[in-house]
Enzyme design. Structure first.
Site, PDB file in Angstrom:
ATOM      1  N   GLU A 101       8.420  -0.189  13.406  1.00  0.00           N
ATOM      2  CA  GLU A 101       8.313   1.227  13.021  1.00  0.00           C
ATOM      3  C   GLU A 101       7.791   2.038  14.199  1.00  0.00           C
ATOM      4  OE1 GLU A 101       6.542   1.951   9.147  1.00  0.00           O
ATOM      5  OE2 GLU A 101       5.624   3.767   9.946  1.00  0.00           O
ATOM      6  N   GLU A 104       2.305  -2.846   7.188  1.00  0.00           N
ATOM      7  CA  GLU A 104       0.917  -2.444   7.447  1.00  0.00           C
ATOM      8  C   GLU A 104      -0.014  -2.946   6.349  1.00  0.00           C
ATOM      9  OE1 GLU A 104       0.727   1.720   8.466  1.00  0.00           O
ATOM     10  OE2 GLU A 104       1.907   1.381  10.273  1.00  0.00           O
TER      11      GLU A 104
HETATM   12  C1  GAL Z   1       3.187   4.371   8.869  1.00  0.00           C
HETATM   13  C2  GAL Z   1       3.616   3.783   7.538  1.00  0.00           C
HETATM   14  C3  GAL Z   1       4.757   4.566   6.944  1.00  0.00           C
HETATM   15  C4  GAL Z   1       4.470   6.025   7.011  1.00  0.00           C
HETATM   16  C5  GAL Z   1       4.212   6.431   8.426  1.00  0.00           C
HETATM   17  C6  GAL Z   1       3.967   7.910   8.596  1.00  0.00           C
HETATM   18  O1  GAL Z   1       1.948   3.915   9.278  1.00  0.00           O
HETATM   19  O2  GAL Z   1       4.009   2.466   7.703  1.00  0.00           O
HETATM   20  O3  GAL Z   1       4.974   4.164   5.627  1.00  0.00           O
HETATM   21  O4  GAL Z   1       3.352   6.283   6.225  1.00  0.00           O
HETATM   22  O5  GAL Z   1       3.070   5.742   8.873  1.00  0.00           O
HETATM   23  O6  GAL Z   1       3.655   8.208   9.912  1.00  0.00           O
END
Ligand code: GAL
Length: 803
Positions: free
Chosen positions: A496, A419
């Site tokens: 993710e 991100e």
């Molecule tokens: C994502 C991020 C992660 C964590 C997650 C929590 O956007 O890449 O590191 O923060 O959100 O929901």
């Protein structure tokens, strides 16, 4: 056999007999350090008196020894544990016989801004807390005398992370002694360019640092052994370049009928590379190699060794719960075992290079790994994070990561960042290309991705760089079905997903409406629970994510969606979205911080394994007359019938893409039972009974035979049971532990996200009936006895052996 090869073989056979006293020595350098919490600038000098400092062995994380406090500058994002500055010193002797050798010190990772001195000489600074680095000590050592290493670790620049980092020399340290001619650090690259069922080519590129001595003949000998230690193939190559300091040799060896590495059969070969100087082995290095091939296809998704498979991954941060970030092989192995049993086959090392031991375990246990480099580039996410070091360090850090890790068969994808803010402006193009280029210079065998959070291909500049081999999307599950339309010809990976939230053992009714928290994007949550819990029915997620079922259904449906990485496998310290203090650890895990599975673990197990699963939730202690939603996860069956106190609640079947079944029940105490059936035959039966008053403590060890090495661990589950042996689902008694014999109580936990009692100490509350005591062996063998007592409960005691 030609004459030259014959001579080389003769050198080799002579070499075998002298090998032992001539090759490199790699010593673990963790024992016998002195530690001081605070700044002590004079400690870099040899003459400094550290007699009053604390004695300890590495790896060491001083933050985890502290107390949770909202006022700590690390903030809630890093769990509110203390950071600051710490100094480490170690005195050691180097034998006079090492005078003609090189001596290197290898740090696997120090968080962060480490500076190192040997005998008062400054060796350097390494800001990145996740990178492995080496210094050459040779010039500054007193051979045959006393030497002193001093390390200053500065973690005061807070906040510098979005999750718990730990502080200190939290990974292993090694002392490597080599001849003047030696294999350079991370200088051997092993690939398998051609693999099929009948034969495989193992290709090596070996870098040798040669001493300037004249009249020597150098050669590189490679020997491949199978997992049973049987020699498979060997090769010897002469080095004819006598001028360059570092020379490289390419070799190719053929393995017939190779046994391929896979997630179900992680078969490893051993590749021993030796350097021969005038026929004598002067250095050698062993690498575990897996022979495998894989492919990402824009239509068909991922395949390993020609067989289609979904990447069933989880993201993991690097803490080991109550043990903090101090690397412990058994603790990492336990996490991986729990995930493997769930059916997980891949790990994303979010968002940084991992401990080398994690990669070794993934090679051995059969996990694919997405090895990630950065959580930010030039643009920050926290005030003092790595963006400050970007300009000076990113090239070296990325190169060192790839060099260190590229021989691991488990690694199948490099991620150049998570991100990253530069995806929103045109610098994403140039930096994206630069980073992918750096990776490809060192490894062309694996695709490179970046975990993108802007899913619009026209607006995302990292995607626009055209440099990525795989389009990695974080969340945005709503656009996955249209991926092929929006990204024509591109290969997909979900880097993710989910960010679903849950507290183990806590259930809010009703369970069938989905909640997105924090809805307004603000923390703390206005409509959250007063006790900072989140319901463990899989119906709550962060607003940018989804429940577990929602995204899994999509990934499962389309072949071109190669797989996913659930955020996260385990809860981790820090980032307790959606709550403010006293929440201090995350709610995202499929498994809680102590290693106890939340219910959704069994949804995955029912989908990701072939093992028969029948899991019933919630517990069975409610108010009479209350409406309670009963869920079951199951597989390998056509239907499940539930019974309350012997009366059928009806038969349920999963329809369409359902992943669970549900009954809405008027609660009455007693026994809730479920039976799964296939073709009318019972597959599994399970039940949960109403628990009475808390009556006794039960202790269960995950392992009863430990190694007496001062490192091995037994994880003891503490349960509070009623008279009939039922878990009391809301029990929260304070348990006092005593450990006697050849072990110590290393840490205590209960998996609660809001418990502010320290992880160190002799007592801890259980949470929703469960607690954890982590026992560590001493170096002395013998038995270890753990006893647990609490007011009003029958105590418990167990013993484990340490040999
Ligand atoms: C994502 C991020 C992660 C964590 C997650 C929590 O956007 O890449 O590191 O923060 O959100 O929901």
């Amino acid at each position: 056999m030609n004459y030259r090869y014959f001579l080389l073989l003769i050198w080799f056979s002579c070499a075998i007999t002298v090998q032992a006293q001539n090759t490199r020595k790699t010593e673990n350098f963790d024992a016998g350090w002195k530690f001081f919490l605070g700044d002590e600038p004079q400690a870099k000098n040899t003459a400094f008196n550290d007699a009053k400092w604390r004695n300890l062995n590495l790896p060491h994380d001083w933050s985890i020894e502290g107390r949770f406090d909202a006022k700590n500058p690390t903030t809630q994002a890093e769990g509110g544990l203390p950071a600051g500055i710490g100094w480490y010193r170690k005195s050691f002797t180097i034998p006079a016989s090492a005078k003609n050798k090189n001596v290197f010190i290898d740090f696997d990772g120090v968080f962060h801004n480490s500076e190192v001195w040997i005998n008062g000489h400054y060796l350097g600074k390494r800001p990145n807390g996740y990178i492995s680095f080496r210094y050459d000590l040779s010039k500054y050592l007193k051979f045959g005398g006393q030497n002193t290493l001093a390390v200053r670790v500065d973690n005061t620049d807070q906040p510098n992370s979005r999750w718990y980092t730990g502080s200190g020399i939290y990974r292993n340290v090694w002392l490597a002694t080599t001849a003047k001619t030696y294999l350079t650090n991370w200088g051997t690259f092993i690939t398998t360019p051609h693999v099929d069922e009948k034969s495989a080519e193992i290709a090596l590129n070996v870098a040798v640092h040669q001493s300037p001595a004249i009249n020597k003949k150098l050669a590189v000998q490679t020997v491949v052994y199978d997992a049973a230690g049987k020699l498979v193939v060997q090769k010897i190559s002469a080095i004819n370049n006598t001028t360059d300091t570092v020379v490289t040799v390419d070799q190719s060896l053929q393995v017939n009928n190779p046994r391929l590495w896979s997630v179900t059969d992680p078969y490893l070969y051993k590749v021993v590379v030796k350097v021969l100087e005038n026929g004598k082995v002067v250095d050698d290095h062993t690498t575990q190699t897996g022979i495998r091939y894989f492919n990402f296809d824009a239509d068909k998704g991922f395949s390993l060794n020609g067989k289609p498979m979904k990447i069933l991954g989880v993201c993991m941060h690097h803490d080991q719960g109550a043990l903090g970030t101090a690397v412990n092989i058994r603790a990492i192995e336990r996490q991986l075992q729990i995930l493997k049993t769930m059916g997980c086959n891949a790990i994303r090392t979010s968002h940084n290079p991992p401990a080398p031991e994690l990669l070794d375990l993934c090679d051995k246990m059969g996990f694919l790994v997405m090895d990630e480099a950065f959580d930010m580039w030039k643009k920050k996410k926290s005030k003092f994070d790595y963006h400050q070091d970007w300009d000076q360090w990113h090239v070296k850090d990325l190169q060192d990561q790839v060099l260190r890790d590229r021989n691991h068969p488990s690694i199948f994808v490099w991620s150049i960042g998570n991100e990253i803010r530069e995806q929103f402006d045109s610098t994403g193009i140039s930096i994206g290309r630069e980073l992918v280029g750096l990776v490809k210079q060192l490894d062309k065998t694996r695709p490179v991705t970046s975990a993108l959070s802007d899913a619009d291909p026209k607006k995302n500049f990292i995607y626009q760089s055209g440099a990525l081999d795989l389009v990695g999307l974080n969340y945005h599950q709503e656009v996955y079905a249209d991926f092929q339309k929006n990204y024509p010809g591109q290969k997909f990976i979900a880097t993710e997903n989910m960010s679903a939230l849950a507290t183990r053992g806590h259930y809010d009714m009703p369970s069938d409406s989905i909640r997105r928290w924090p809805k307004d994007g603000k923390t703390p949550l206005k409509n959250g629970n007063a006790d900072f819990t989140v319901s463990a029915y899989d119906n709550v997620s962060a607003y940018w994510g989804s429940t577990h079922e929602e995204t899994w259904k999509i990934i499962k449906k389309y072949d071109f969606l190669s797989g996913l990485f659930v955020w996260t496998g385990f809860d981790y310290i820090g980032e307790p979205t959606p709550y403010l203090w006293p929440a201090r650890s995350s709610y995202f895990g499929i498994v809680d911080l102590a290693g106890f599975p939340k219910d959704v673990y069994y949804m995955y197990q029912s989908e990701w394994t072939n093992k028969p699963v029948l899991h019933l939730l919630p517990h069975w202690n409610w108010k009479p007359g209350q409406t309670v939603d009963v869920w079951a996860y199951y597989n390998n069956a056509d239907e499940v019938e539930a019974f309350l106190n012997g009366k059928s609640l009806g038969i349920r079947k999963k329809n369409g893409d359902d992943l669970h079944v549900m009954w809405r029940v008027k609660y009455e105490p007693g026994i809730l039972k479920a039976v799964s059936r296939k073709n009318g035959k019972i597959v599994l039966t399970t039940q949960v009974a109403t628990a009475g008053e808390p009556y006794r403590i039960q202790l269960k060890a995950d392992r009863i035979n430990l190694k007496a090495d001062g490192k091995d661990l037994s994880f003891i589950t503490v349960s509070v049971l009623d008279k009939n042996g039922n878990l009391v689902p809301n029990a929260n008694q304070l348990i006092k532990f005593k450990v006697r014999g050849s072990g110590i109580l290393k840490a205590v936990d209960n998996g609660s996200q809001t418990d502010l009692d320290p992880f160190a100490g002799n007592e801890h509350r259980v949470f929703n009936g469960l607690g954890l005591a982590v026992i560590q062996s001493k170096i002395r063998a013998g038995s270890i006895t753990i006893s647990a007592a609490a007011d009003g409960l029958q105590p418990a005691q167990i013993s484990v052996a340490s040999r």
